[in-house]
Design a protein around this motif. Structure first.
Motif, PDB file in Angstrom:
ATOM      1  N   GLY A   2       0.822  -1.216   0.000  1.00 28.12           N
ATOM      2  CA  GLY A   2       0.000   0.000   0.000  1.00 28.12           C
ATOM      3  C   GLY A   2       0.848   1.253   0.000  1.00 28.12           C
ATOM      4  N   ASP A   3       1.952   1.244   0.776  1.00 28.52           N
ATOM      5  CA  ASP A   3       2.834   2.417   0.820  1.00 28.52           C
ATOM      6  C   ASP A   3       3.444   2.698  -0.541  1.00 28.52           C
ATOM      7  OD1 ASP A   3       2.245   2.667   3.463  1.00 28.52           O
ATOM      8  OD2 ASP A   3       4.069   1.653   4.171  1.00 28.52           O
ATOM      9  N   HIS A   4       3.849   1.618  -1.233  1.00 27.79           N
ATOM     10  CA  HIS A   4       4.437   1.783  -2.560  1.00 27.79           C
ATOM     11  C   HIS A   4       3.420   2.363  -3.542  1.00 27.79           C
ATOM     12  CE1 HIS A   4       8.275  -0.002  -1.655  1.00 27.79           C
ATOM     13  NE2 HIS A   4       7.684  -1.072  -1.113  1.00 27.79           N
ATOM     14  N   LYS A   5       2.183   1.887  -3.444  1.00 31.42           N
ATOM     15  CA  LYS A   5       1.146   2.423  -4.327  1.00 31.42           C
ATOM     16  C   LYS A   5       0.898   3.904  -4.050  1.00 31.42           C
ATOM     17  CE  LYS A   5      -1.614  -1.637  -5.556  1.00 31.42           C
ATOM     18  NZ  LYS A   5      -2.962  -2.239  -5.521  1.00 31.42           N
ATOM     19  N   GLU A   6       0.864   4.244  -2.758  1.00 29.68           N
ATOM     20  CA  GLU A   6       0.633   5.651  -2.413  1.00 29.68           C
ATOM     21  C   GLU A   6       1.791   6.527  -2.886  1.00 29.68           C
ATOM     22  OE1 GLU A   6      -1.278   8.954  -1.043  1.00 29.68           O
ATOM     23  OE2 GLU A   6      -2.026   6.895  -1.261  1.00 29.68           O
ATOM     24  N   SER A   7       3.018   6.008  -2.742  1.00 30.92           N
ATOM     25  CA  SER A   7       4.198   6.751  -3.203  1.00 30.92           C
ATOM     26  C   SER A   7       4.167   6.930  -4.712  1.00 30.92           C
ATOM     27  CB  SER A   7       5.468   6.010  -2.779  1.00 30.92           C
ATOM     28  OG  SER A   7       6.619   6.678  -3.279  1.00 30.92           O
ATOM     29  N   ARG A   9       1.514   6.866  -6.553  1.00 31.74           N
ATOM     30  CA  ARG A   9       0.390   7.737  -6.874  1.00 31.74           C
ATOM     31  C   ARG A   9       0.808   9.206  -6.734  1.00 31.74           C
ATOM     32  NH1 ARG A   9      -2.858   5.531  -3.690  1.00 31.74           N
ATOM     33  NH2 ARG A   9      -3.717   4.005  -5.176  1.00 31.74           N
ATOM     34  N   LYS A  10       1.575   9.529  -5.698  1.00 32.23           N
ATOM     35  CA  LYS A  10       2.070  10.897  -5.507  1.00 32.23           C
ATOM     36  C   LYS A  10       3.010  11.304  -6.629  1.00 32.23           C
ATOM     37  CE  LYS A  10       1.663  11.038  -0.457  1.00 32.23           C
ATOM     38  NZ  LYS A  10       2.394  11.197   0.824  1.00 32.23           N
ATOM     39  N   THR A  12       3.030  10.082  -9.619  1.00 32.80           N
ATOM     40  CA  THR A  12       2.217  10.243 -10.830  1.00 32.80           C
ATOM     41  C   THR A  12       1.509  11.587 -10.841  1.00 32.80           C
ATOM     42  OG1 THR A  12       1.852   7.853 -10.895  1.00 32.80           O
ATOM     43  CG2 THR A  12       0.353   9.234 -12.189  1.00 32.80           C
ATOM     44  N   THR A  13       0.987  11.974  -9.692  1.00 36.89           N
ATOM     45  CA  THR A  13       0.310  13.275  -9.590  1.00 36.89           C
ATOM     46  C   THR A  13       1.286  14.419  -9.864  1.00 36.89           C
ATOM     47  OG1 THR A  13      -1.234  12.392  -7.954  1.00 36.89           O
ATOM     48  CG2 THR A  13      -1.019  14.793  -8.078  1.00 36.89           C
TER      49      THR A  13
END
Length: 494
Positions: A2-7, A9-10, A12-13
């Protein structure tokens, strides 16, 4: 995981924002190239036109001066030719007398000599030659018609491109936003006496920072400003910000625009929630008309660009730019009915100081303006429950103006104004009503708002219109500060 996905995602944004920024810059560069070509052609055409104009002036000047020389020559020629003709005739007469005198002297006859001599003497005395002025009446010197273009030639050699005026700098600290007016001031790094005027451009925006390539609102232009400041009055702040830029102009050319400056234009902005309106009320944007026919369910307009369509929105949340939106209708509720000819705003108040105005038909049978809690019942009339506070106009039996809350009323001893201004300080629990034109206080409620409140309106057999996007007038703020530590006799209806 989950942390990797959130990182990711940031990242990418961030990359998306950077790509958007680069795309906007590319559009700006392409626009600059197009502007460069158009501006180069324009200034080249202006240069050719200026030189053609200068040539025309010189040709006109040459033609005029040539005409003057011709006129001077003709005048002098006439004088000299006239004098030459007179002298020629006098000389011919004198030669004839001289020949006659010589013949007389050579004659051997003595009988007529004395008479002939006397006649010749008289003729010589009256001869034209002795009455002529042997000084020329006109000079052959034309040097006074000569010209010296040495100074002008040096001036022409000094012709060059006019210096572009320096770019002004808007002084943010000197700019003011109050009373729905904006005062903008700017400076120049060095004084420039050749500056003729300034051009100020402004546009509304909901984005803080520099203007974007694709803005929703166009630039508005103010020309002919002679001072290094300008004030825009009578504004309606229906966006969060206004962006300004200014450039200096001399007689021939304009300088570059200053760096844009964005000023916050905080104001309370709302629309009327047609979904809440009694079926006898015809809601059109910010205007309402009582319709005696009734039963006409109105179509609710949807504005795709509006982010605050319901009482779920508030000014406090707007400053956070929350992307959450609420439904447009009164949540889980039907519209007002029975004798509650009421309509609510679509924006709630849960913080800060807000102000709006309403213009109403003083011939209405009944009218009310105030605020209400979201818990106001669909049968409740404004001011007749603990969930609403209002100023009420009654024209049914006799005209009266009263302050109402919790089914209690106080008659107001003041003229009925054309417009009523409503001031609300949510944290302080202050709700004040003003003569909007004169900014005179009519009544103040002191309450403790335990939940968000919503602007509310009622009309029966009449019309009204609401004006939003207004800042709290400075005179109102000043009066509220003076009264903050004193108790008001108008504050008993709580």
């Amino acid at each position: 995981m989950g942390d990797h996905k959130e990182s990711l995602r940031k990242i990418t944004t961030t990359l998306t924002l950077k790509n958007e920024e680069i795309t906007n810059f590319i559009c700006s560069l392409k626009q600059s190239l197009e502007n460069l070509e158009a501006n180069s052609d324009r200034v080249q055409g202006d240069l050719v036109a200026e030189f053609s104009s200068l040539h025309a002036v010189l040709e006109q000047l040459k033609e005029g001066m040539t005409t003057r020389i011709k006129q001077e020559r003709a005048s002098r020629t006439y004088e000299l030719q006239s004098q030459l003709s007179a002298c020629t005739k006098a000389l011919e007469s004198s030669e004839e007398l001289l020949e006659l005198a010589n013949q007389t002297l050579c004659s051997s006859e003595t009988d007529g000599f004395m008479q002939a001599a006397k006649d010749i003497k008289d003729s010589v005395t009256m001869a034209p030659a002795f009455r002529l002025s042997l000084k020329a009446k006109a000079s052959d010197n034309m040097s006074h018609m000569m010209v010296d273009f040495s100074q002008e030639r040096e001036m022409l050699r000094g012709i060059s491109f006019l210096p572009v005026p320096a770019t002004p700098e808007i002084q943010t600290s000197e700019c003011q936003v109050c009373d729905n007016t904006v005062s903008v001031a700017w400076t120049l790094q060095e004084p420039d006496s050749k500056i003729d005027h300034y051009i100020l451009e402004h546009r509304r925006t909901n984005h803080e920072g520099p203007p974007r390539i694709r803005e929703e609102y166009p630039w508005m232009v103010v020309e002919g400003i002679r001072e290094m400041e300008h004030t825009l009055t009578g504004l309606r702040f229906d966006t969060r910000y206004m962006t300004f830029r200014v450039k200096a102009c001399n007689k021939a050319v304009a300088g570059e625009f200053s760096e844009p400056v964005t000023l916050e234009t905080h104001a309370f902005l709302f629309k009327l929630d047609a979904a809440s309106a009694h079926q006898n009320l015809k809601v059109e944007d910010l205007s309402v008309e009582w319709d005696s026919c009734g039963g006409k369910v109105q179509e609710i307009r949807k504005d795709k660009n509006r982010t605050n369509q319901s009482p779920m929105h508030s000014p406090a949340r707007a400053s956070l730019m929350s992307p959450k939106r609420g439904p447009t209708a009164r949540v889980g509720r039907d519209r007002f009915t029975a004798e509650s000819y009421t309509v609510l705003a679509d924006t709630m108040i849960d913080a800060g100081q807000q102000y709006w105005e309403v213009r109403f038909d003083k011939e209405s049978k009944a009218f009310a303006v105030g605020v209400a809690l979201r818990s106001l019942g669909r049968f409740d009339q404004l001011g007749k429950s603990s969930a609403s506070w209002c100023i009420h106009l009654n024209n049914w039996l006799q005209q009266s103006l009263t302050a109402k809350h919790n089914n209690k009323a106080r008659t107001l001893d003041c003229p009925i104004p054309d417009r009523i201004g409503v001031y609300c300080n949510y944290e302080e629990g202050v709700l004040s009503f003003y003569n909007a034109k004169l900014k005179q206080l009519m009544h103040t409620f002191k309450a403790k708002f335990t939940q968000p409140i919503i602007p509310a309106f009622m009309v029966w057999n009449g019309t009204f219109s609401v004006k939003t996007g207004l800042q709290v007038p400075s005179v109102v703020l000043s009066g509220q500060r003076k009264n903050s530590n004193t108790s008001s006799s108008n504050a008993s209806l709580t």
